[in-house]
Design an enzyme around this catalytic site. Structure first.
Site, PDB file in Angstrom:
ATOM      1  N   HIS A  14     -39.620  38.546  67.698  1.00 62.00           N
ATOM      2  CA  HIS A  14     -40.244  37.548  66.730  1.00 62.00           C
ATOM      3  C   HIS A  14     -40.833  36.421  67.247  1.00 62.00           C
ATOM      4  O   HIS A  14     -40.373  35.713  68.473  1.00 62.00           O
ATOM      5  CB  HIS A  14     -38.978  37.207  65.572  1.00 62.00           C
ATOM      6  CG  HIS A  14     -38.637  38.176  64.817  1.00 62.00           C
ATOM      7  ND1 HIS A  14     -37.460  39.029  65.419  1.00 62.00           N
ATOM      8  CD2 HIS A  14     -39.133  38.809  63.690  1.00 62.00           C
ATOM      9  CE1 HIS A  14     -37.267  39.826  64.329  1.00 62.00           C
ATOM     10  NE2 HIS A  14     -38.416  39.818  63.352  1.00 62.00           N
ATOM     11  N   SER A  27     -41.908  41.062  59.567  1.00 58.42           N
ATOM     12  CA  SER A  27     -41.421  39.528  59.869  1.00 58.42           C
ATOM     13  C   SER A  27     -42.182  38.847  60.944  1.00 58.42           C
ATOM     14  O   SER A  27     -42.284  37.817  61.100  1.00 58.42           O
ATOM     15  CB  SER A  27     -40.042  39.656  60.342  1.00 58.42           C
ATOM     16  OG  SER A  27     -39.969  40.792  61.370  1.00 58.42           O
ATOM     17  N   GLU A  85     -26.600  27.927  70.618  1.00 57.03           N
ATOM     18  CA  GLU A  85     -26.169  28.991  71.840  1.00 57.03           C
ATOM     19  C   GLU A  85     -27.348  29.823  72.562  1.00 57.03           C
ATOM     20  O   GLU A  85     -27.322  30.490  73.196  1.00 57.03           O
ATOM     21  CB  GLU A  85     -25.189  30.123  71.413  1.00 57.03           C
ATOM     22  CG  GLU A  85     -23.589  29.432  70.916  1.00 57.03           C
ATOM     23  CD  GLU A  85     -22.890  30.555  70.471  1.00 57.03           C
ATOM     24  OE1 GLU A  85     -23.076  31.659  70.780  1.00 57.03           O
ATOM     25  OE2 GLU A  85     -21.492  30.083  69.895  1.00 57.03           O
TER      26      GLU A  85
END
Length: 246
Positions: A216, A32, A209
């Site tokens: 990441h 990722s 939020e």
């Protein structure tokens, strides 16, 4: 005048006979931290999706990274074979795993450091069997400061095992873990948050939020890592790929 026209037609026809110069092709296998993201729905970016900006226009980049994958699961799910099926002689393959390999909570991903090294060695062999060129990367550094503001590497033995795999196979290795860590340390605990998905509420619609993610990347972090990788290729004189870097 008629002779000039014939000459012009001849030049035009001959131009079609000149073979097109082959483009440098780079394939990317990873997790990722490298993969492509939807730029409309998230500020998260993989460094692979901005890597092309570091090169001249005659470079073709295929970012095949997948989130949550390790050297084990990337192969088990067929992603690695899919990459190999596309490879041609003289292509390049950048391989960067490690974040998910040390996740003991998920056995489908987890590899011991030794298994991780052996998986990388096998990947190197697969790429070479296609006549292509592998480059091994250590997993990129995470933002990991303790309460006293002291940085700690979060990858344990895995970066060292990636280096061993590259050394055994005599292929280039880029220690992105250490190189990116230096930039994170220089920025410090607060400013380094801007590189990652670490921000307060109200900044992004998709995350009302806020979010606290020190693995990441956001765009600035992705650009930094891509630049670090390109600079490392250039400084190591990994030819001929280094000649395509801006």
């Amino acid at each position: 005048m008629k002779t000039f026209r014939y000459l012009l037609v001849l030049i035009c026809c001959c131009s079609f006979l000149v073979p097109e110069q082959p483009r440098l092709r780079i394939f990317m296998a990873g997790d990722s931290t490298m993969q492509l993201y939807d730029t409309l729905n998230t500020p998260q970016r993989g460094w692979g999706q901005v890597f092309g900006a570091c090169f001249k226009q005659n470079v073709e980049i295929h970012d095949l990274a997948r989130g949550g994958r390790s050297t084990r699961s990337f192969k088990a799910e067929g992603h690695w074979q899919g990459l190999l099926n596309q490879l041609r002689k003289d292509d390049w393959v950048i391989i960067e795993f490690g974040h998910n390999d040390h996740d003991k909570r998920k056995p489908e991903r987890y590899t011991t450091p030794e298994e991780y090294k052996n998986n990388l060695i096998a990947m190197i062999g697969d790429v070479r069997a296609k006549g292509a060129n592998p480059i091994i990367l250590t997993p990129i550094a995470m933002r990991n400061f303790d309460k006293n503001g002291i940085y700690h590497d979060g990858h344990g033995l895995y970066p060292a095992e990636a280096k061993k795999a590259a050394q055994i196979c005599n292929v280039p290795v880029l220690d992105i873990d250490s190189l990116f860590a230096k930039e994170i340390i220089q920025l410090g605990p607060e400013k380094s948050k801007a590189l990652f998905m670490n921000f307060g509420p109200g900044l992004y619609k998709a995350y009302p939020e806020g979010k606290t993610d020190n693995t990441h990347l956001r765009l600035s972090g992705a650009k930094m890592v891509a630049g670090i990788v390109a600079s490392a290729i250039k400084s190591q004189k990994i030819s001929p790929i280094d000649t395509y870097i801006l």
